[in-house]
Design a protein around this motif. Structure first.
Motif, PDB file in Angstrom:
ATOM      1  N   PRO A 119      19.129  66.267  30.533  1.00 59.77           N
ATOM      2  CA  PRO A 119      20.151  66.116  29.478  1.00 59.77           C
ATOM      3  C   PRO A 119      21.496  65.659  30.015  1.00 59.77           C
ATOM      4  O   PRO A 119      22.165  64.825  29.399  1.00 59.77           O
ATOM      5  N   GLU A 120      21.906  66.186  31.181  1.00 63.85           N
ATOM      6  CA  GLU A 120      23.200  65.760  31.714  1.00 63.85           C
ATOM      7  C   GLU A 120      23.182  64.294  32.151  1.00 63.85           C
ATOM      8  O   GLU A 120      24.206  63.606  32.097  1.00 63.85           O
ATOM      9  N   LEU A 122      21.430  61.913  30.565  1.00 61.24           N
ATOM     10  CA  LEU A 122      21.568  61.160  29.322  1.00 61.24           C
ATOM     11  C   LEU A 122      23.013  61.168  28.838  1.00 61.24           C
ATOM     12  O   LEU A 122      23.527  60.149  28.349  1.00 61.24           O
ATOM     13  N   ASP A 123      23.696  62.311  28.967  1.00 60.71           N
ATOM     14  CA  ASP A 123      25.102  62.378  28.550  1.00 60.71           C
ATOM     15  C   ASP A 123      25.955  61.412  29.366  1.00 60.71           C
ATOM     16  O   ASP A 123      26.846  60.739  28.824  1.00 60.71           O
ATOM     17  N   ALA A 126      25.356  57.883  28.138  1.00 57.07           N
ATOM     18  CA  ALA A 126      25.924  57.637  26.816  1.00 57.07           C
ATOM     19  C   ALA A 126      27.429  57.441  26.859  1.00 57.07           C
ATOM     20  O   ALA A 126      28.009  56.803  25.977  1.00 57.07           O
ATOM     21  N   GLU A 127      28.089  57.988  27.880  1.00 55.91           N
ATOM     22  CA  GLU A 127      29.542  57.864  28.007  1.00 55.91           C
ATOM     23  C   GLU A 127      29.973  56.546  28.647  1.00 55.91           C
ATOM     24  O   GLU A 127      31.169  56.317  28.827  1.00 55.91           O
ATOM     25  N   ARG A 140      15.754  63.916  22.091  1.00 51.28           N
ATOM     26  CA  ARG A 140      16.947  64.258  22.864  1.00 51.28           C
ATOM     27  C   ARG A 140      17.831  63.035  23.072  1.00 51.28           C
ATOM     28  O   ARG A 140      19.064  63.110  22.963  1.00 51.28           O
ATOM     29  N   SER A 141      17.218  61.882  23.325  1.00 54.93           N
ATOM     30  CA  SER A 141      17.995  60.654  23.496  1.00 54.93           C
ATOM     31  C   SER A 141      18.610  60.202  22.181  1.00 54.93           C
ATOM     32  O   SER A 141      19.734  59.680  22.159  1.00 54.93           O
ATOM     33  N   ASN A 143      19.688  62.120  19.738  1.00 59.59           N
ATOM     34  CA  ASN A 143      20.865  62.940  19.484  1.00 59.59           C
ATOM     35  C   ASN A 143      22.019  62.587  20.412  1.00 59.59           C
ATOM     36  O   ASN A 143      23.186  62.766  20.050  1.00 59.59           O
ATOM     37  N   THR A 144      21.717  62.064  21.606  1.00 60.39           N
ATOM     38  CA  THR A 144      22.765  61.751  22.572  1.00 60.39           C
ATOM     39  C   THR A 144      23.369  60.374  22.321  1.00 60.39           C
ATOM     40  O   THR A 144      24.592  60.214  22.289  1.00 60.39           O
ATOM     41  N   PRO A 147      23.607  59.725  17.351  1.00 60.11           N
ATOM     42  CA  PRO A 147      23.588  60.891  16.453  1.00 60.11           C
ATOM     43  C   PRO A 147      23.561  60.444  15.002  1.00 60.11           C
ATOM     44  O   PRO A 147      24.164  59.445  14.624  1.00 60.11           O
TER      45      PRO A 147
END
Length: 404
Positions: A119-120, A122-123, A126-127, A140-141, A143-144, A147
């Protein structure tokens, strides 16, 4: 008249009687004549095996692997993209982030097999504020990166879909029909999104625009990117237009490394393993050449004919005689997980949460319906009677078909 004296006889001391040659020569000569042919053949095959081992190019394999020339690889698409763009192939999230930061403003990040990322990770991706194309993403992807979107169905009929009359995405309109049959996505009200290739339940292609102007494109299947289907329908046009940028960062994460799991045979290079084939063939031919000749085989009928399925039927009979439905349904689930976890990129010791999430992302089913199917509560409803147990077998078979 002149007379010629007869020749004088040779002395017996200087020239003795000629000795007859030994029949067959010496033992060393006989050994050499007997072994020179197999030695020559063995040497020739060794040389050929070494040349094959050195000259074989080790192509990587795997689904959507950018260097894989096999039907499920994506080497053809990467070669086409390299004609007009700088394509950077990465195997991890950190390398992909560095490649995006080094590239210019016109950059597209393509992400496959995102269930292999944490998850970290993917975050962090995304940034990056870069246009992203997600191929069959996990929940999970979604939502990241996007959304407000969700998997709402799956297209099963036909090989291609039409863009739709209300499709406002230029890449899809120019491509026309494309082989995007797979997962379907929908966006919540208030989400700025463009949907194309509609089917019953959603759109096979959905592009979401973030407040900062970057776009995230969701593609429900990776078939249009493969070597097998790239030249079908409008697949090539669709993918080249979606990935039209100066820099393309191709992220295909490697599976997690399993420390200490490789065997000695797996560590041997494949070229060396193939070189053992002609060596084994040489030994076999030498054994046949020097082996003892036997007579014809004598057929002999077996006293008993044993069916291959007798063990399975015997175990099933034991379960039935003891009413052991709990063990039967447990065996059904274990067999399904053992066959499906490698397809999902999960290890055998993966937790129930990870397994349910991966199966739901691949099949499009609701995770709440998968929990009782794969990991039942203390009272298993499928072990109540024979009809429930047969219903479990049918549902597991249908789920396995959706995971292919």
């Amino acid at each position: 008249m002149t007379t010629t004296a007869p020749p004088e006889p040779r002395s017996q001391a200087t020239t003795g009687p000629a000795r007859p040659a030994a029949p067959g020569g010496s033992a060393a000569g006989r050994l050499w004549r007997a072994s020179r042919l197999p030695l020559a053949a063995f040497t020739l095959l060794v040389v050929v095996a070494v040349l094959v081992s050195l000259g074989r190019e080790p192509f990587p394999s795997g689904y959507l692997e950018p260097q894989n020339p096999e039907p499920n690889g994506s080497r053809a698409l990467v070669r086409l993209l390299e004609q007009d763009a700088n394509v950077t192939v990465t195997r991890g999230s950190e390398a992909a982030a560095r490649a995006v930061e080094r590239a210019g403003d016109d950059t597209v990040l393509v992400l496959f097999l995102d269930h292999r990322l944490l998850p970290e990770e993917l975050d962090a991706l995304a940034e990056l504020e870069a246009d992203t194309v997600l191929v069959q993403p996990s929940l999970r992807s979604l939502n990241t990166f996007a959304p407000g979107t969700d998997v709402t169905g799956r297209a099963h009929e036909g090989r291609t879909l039409e863009p739709g009359s209300d499709c406002e995405l230029p890449a899809a309109s120019a491509a026309g029909d494309a082989g995007v049959v797979g997962e379907l996505y929908s966006a919540e009200p208030g989400t700025e999104a463009l949907g194309c290739y509609p089917a019953d339940g959603g759109s096979a292609l959905l592009q979401v625009t973030a407040p900062d102007g970057t776009t995230t494109t969701l593609l429900g299947t990776g078939a249009p990117l493969t070597n097998r289907d790239l030249d079908s329908a409008g697949n090539a046009s669709l993918m080249l237009n979606l990935l039209a940028a100066e820099d393309v960062v191709w992220l295909r994460p490697d599976p997690p490394e399993e420390i200490g799991s490789a065997t000695l045979w797996e560590l041997v290079p494949s070229g060396l393993r193939w070189s053992l084939v002609p060596l084994a063939l040489t030994l076999l031919l030498f054994a046949l050449w020097r082996g003892r000749r036997m007579g014809a085989l004598v057929p002999e009928s077996l006293p008993v004919v044993v069916r291959a399925a007798e063990t399975t039927e015997g175990r099933a009979g034991l379960y039935q005689s003891r009413q052991a439905r709990d063990r039967a349904v447990s065996a059904l689930r274990e067999g399904f997980l053992e066959r499906s976890l490698p397809k999902l990129g999960l290890r055998r010791d993966a937790g129930p949460e990870a397994v349910v999430a991966a199966v739901a992302a691949r099949s499009g089913d609701d995770p709440q319906t998968l929990w009782p199917l794969l990991y039942p509560a203390q009272r298993d409803p499928y072990a109540a009677n024979d009809d429930a147990m047969l219903r479990l077998a049918g549902e597991i078979d249908q789920l396995a078909g959706r995971l292919r």
